[in-house]
Design a protein around this motif. Structure first.
Motif, PDB file in Angstrom:
ATOM      1  N   GLN A  15     -34.757  33.765 -25.624  1.00 28.20           N
ATOM      2  CA  GLN A  15     -33.540  34.577 -25.518  1.00 28.20           C
ATOM      3  C   GLN A  15     -32.324  33.669 -25.645  1.00 28.20           C
ATOM      4  O   GLN A  15     -32.348  32.512 -25.228  1.00 28.20           O
ATOM      5  N   ARG A  17     -28.640  33.523 -24.135  1.00 25.02           N
ATOM      6  CA  ARG A  17     -27.919  34.124 -22.995  1.00 25.02           C
ATOM      7  C   ARG A  17     -26.526  33.520 -22.856  1.00 25.02           C
ATOM      8  O   ARG A  17     -26.289  32.361 -23.195  1.00 25.02           O
ATOM      9  N   TRP A  18     -25.651  34.355 -22.365  1.00 24.98           N
ATOM     10  CA  TRP A  18     -24.322  33.912 -21.950  1.00 24.98           C
ATOM     11  C   TRP A  18     -24.267  34.198 -20.465  1.00 24.98           C
ATOM     12  O   TRP A  18     -24.061  35.324 -20.054  1.00 24.98           O
ATOM     13  N   TYR A  20     -25.717  35.402 -17.342  1.00 24.82           N
ATOM     14  CA  TYR A  20     -26.832  36.330 -17.149  1.00 24.82           C
ATOM     15  C   TYR A  20     -26.903  37.377 -18.263  1.00 24.82           C
ATOM     16  O   TYR A  20     -27.851  38.149 -18.325  1.00 24.82           O
ATOM     17  N   HIS A  21     -25.929  37.394 -19.151  1.00 26.20           N
ATOM     18  CA  HIS A  21     -25.924  38.377 -20.237  1.00 26.20           C
ATOM     19  C   HIS A  21     -26.952  37.998 -21.299  1.00 26.20           C
ATOM     20  O   HIS A  21     -27.008  36.864 -21.761  1.00 26.20           O
ATOM     21  N   PRO A  52     -20.145  29.361 -22.383  1.00 25.92           N
ATOM     22  CA  PRO A  52     -21.228  28.642 -23.062  1.00 25.92           C
ATOM     23  C   PRO A  52     -22.476  29.506 -23.227  1.00 25.92           C
ATOM     24  O   PRO A  52     -22.815  30.290 -22.365  1.00 25.92           O
ATOM     25  N   ARG A  64     -38.772  28.159 -16.458  1.00 27.08           N
ATOM     26  CA  ARG A  64     -37.844  28.379 -17.580  1.00 27.08           C
ATOM     27  C   ARG A  64     -37.466  27.061 -18.237  1.00 27.08           C
ATOM     28  O   ARG A  64     -37.274  26.056 -17.571  1.00 27.08           O
TER      29      ARG A  64
ATOM     30  N   PRO B   8     -19.295  35.539 -16.860  1.00 30.78           N
ATOM     31  CA  PRO B   8     -20.423  36.171 -16.161  1.00 30.78           C
ATOM     32  C   PRO B   8     -20.747  35.441 -14.866  1.00 30.78           C
ATOM     33  O   PRO B   8     -21.820  34.862 -14.714  1.00 30.78           O
ATOM     34  N   THR B  10     -21.640  35.041 -10.838  1.00 31.38           N
ATOM     35  CA  THR B  10     -22.503  35.756  -9.903  1.00 31.38           C
ATOM     36  C   THR B  10     -22.126  35.412  -8.470  1.00 31.38           C
ATOM     37  O   THR B  10     -21.392  34.454  -8.217  1.00 31.38           O
ATOM     38  N   GLU B  31     -21.392  47.522 -19.089  1.00 37.14           N
ATOM     39  CA  GLU B  31     -22.278  47.630 -17.926  1.00 37.14           C
ATOM     40  C   GLU B  31     -21.851  48.780 -17.017  1.00 37.14           C
ATOM     41  O   GLU B  31     -22.689  49.470 -16.440  1.00 37.14           O
ATOM     42  N   VAL B  60     -29.111  40.641 -10.397  1.00 34.46           N
ATOM     43  CA  VAL B  60     -29.509  39.611 -11.357  1.00 34.46           C
ATOM     44  C   VAL B  60     -30.809  38.945 -10.897  1.00 34.46           C
ATOM     45  O   VAL B  60     -31.706  38.688 -11.690  1.00 34.46           O
TER      46      VAL B  60
END
Lengths: 88, 130
Positions: A15, A17-18, A20-21, A52, A64, B8, B10, B31, B60
């Motif tokens: 995947q 990711r940005w 958690y996106h 990032p 991971r 993003p 958390t 979202e 998350v």
């Protein structure tokens, strides 16, 4: 004496990711000397332009692998980038 | 011109018995719309899905374990899997999580109000019924 070895790492899934996106689903991918190439689908083009970005592989044992990405480029369904040192 | 995209980021929410949640600090427009969509049942908000949707939209990661002592996986999972995990846990835990997320959402809404007030140089206005 340090010698450079050419190691190519390949995989079938991953995947982009940005944070958690989820930015893109990655299919077949290749990593060689920091150069990354992969087929991608379900790309969120808006998030792909953010930083990032990271390339993430979730292994069967749940651990991971995660690499910071830079110089990301998308042409059709082929994504290329430079991956930096793997994050712990 | 101004920045209209949030990082993003958390936040960690502490639960009882040493458990915790990792939640999104702020939701994107997408979202938020998705959360509203999850709440809907036909043409109205489903009161039962209301709390579930708010949790799913923000969650998350967590430390919640199953009977085998393994963390129930939710990170990076599809919405259906996260909902399945929330429906698996006991109801007391669910309500604790719901309260924690509700408190978090209220705190983040206040944070956004404070940001807007700071941008305009005014104090945040609190409206209350007379």
């Amino acid at each position: 004496m340090i010698t450079e070895t050419r190691i190519t790492v390949t995989g079938a899934t991953g995947q982009v990711r940005w944070g958690y996106h989820l930015v893109a689903e990655v299919g077949a991918w290749t990593l060689s000397k920091g150069l990354f190439s992969a087929t991608v689908q379900n790309v969120d083009t808006a998030k792909l332009s953010q930083a990032p970005l990271s390339f993430v592989v979730v292994r069967p044992n749940g651990s991971r692998w995660e690499w910071p990405m830079r110089d990301v480029s998308l042409l059709g369904s082929i994504l290329t980038a430079r991956l930096e040192e793997q994050e712990a | 011109m101004s920045v209209r995209v949030r990082r993003p980021d958390t936040a960690r929410l502490e639960l009882s018995r040493g458990d915790w949640l990792i939640v999104k600090k702020h939701l994107t427009a997408g979202e938020t719309l998705e959360m509203f969509g999850l709440m809907r049942q036909r043409d109205s908000v489903d009161s039962i899905r209301f709390g579930l949707s708010r949790i799913i939209a923000h969650l998350v990661d967590w430390s919640i374990q199953d009977l085998d002592g393994k963390v129930i996986p939710i990170t990076g999972k599809p919405i259906a899997d996260v909902e399945s995990a929330l429906r698996l846990i006991d109801y007391d835990t669910f309500t604790e999580i719901e309260k924690a997320v509700d408190a978090h959402m209220a705190a983040m809404e206040q944070e956004r109000k404070n940001e807007r007030a700071a941008e305009t140089g005014s104090s945040p206005i609190s409206l209350s019924a007379a």
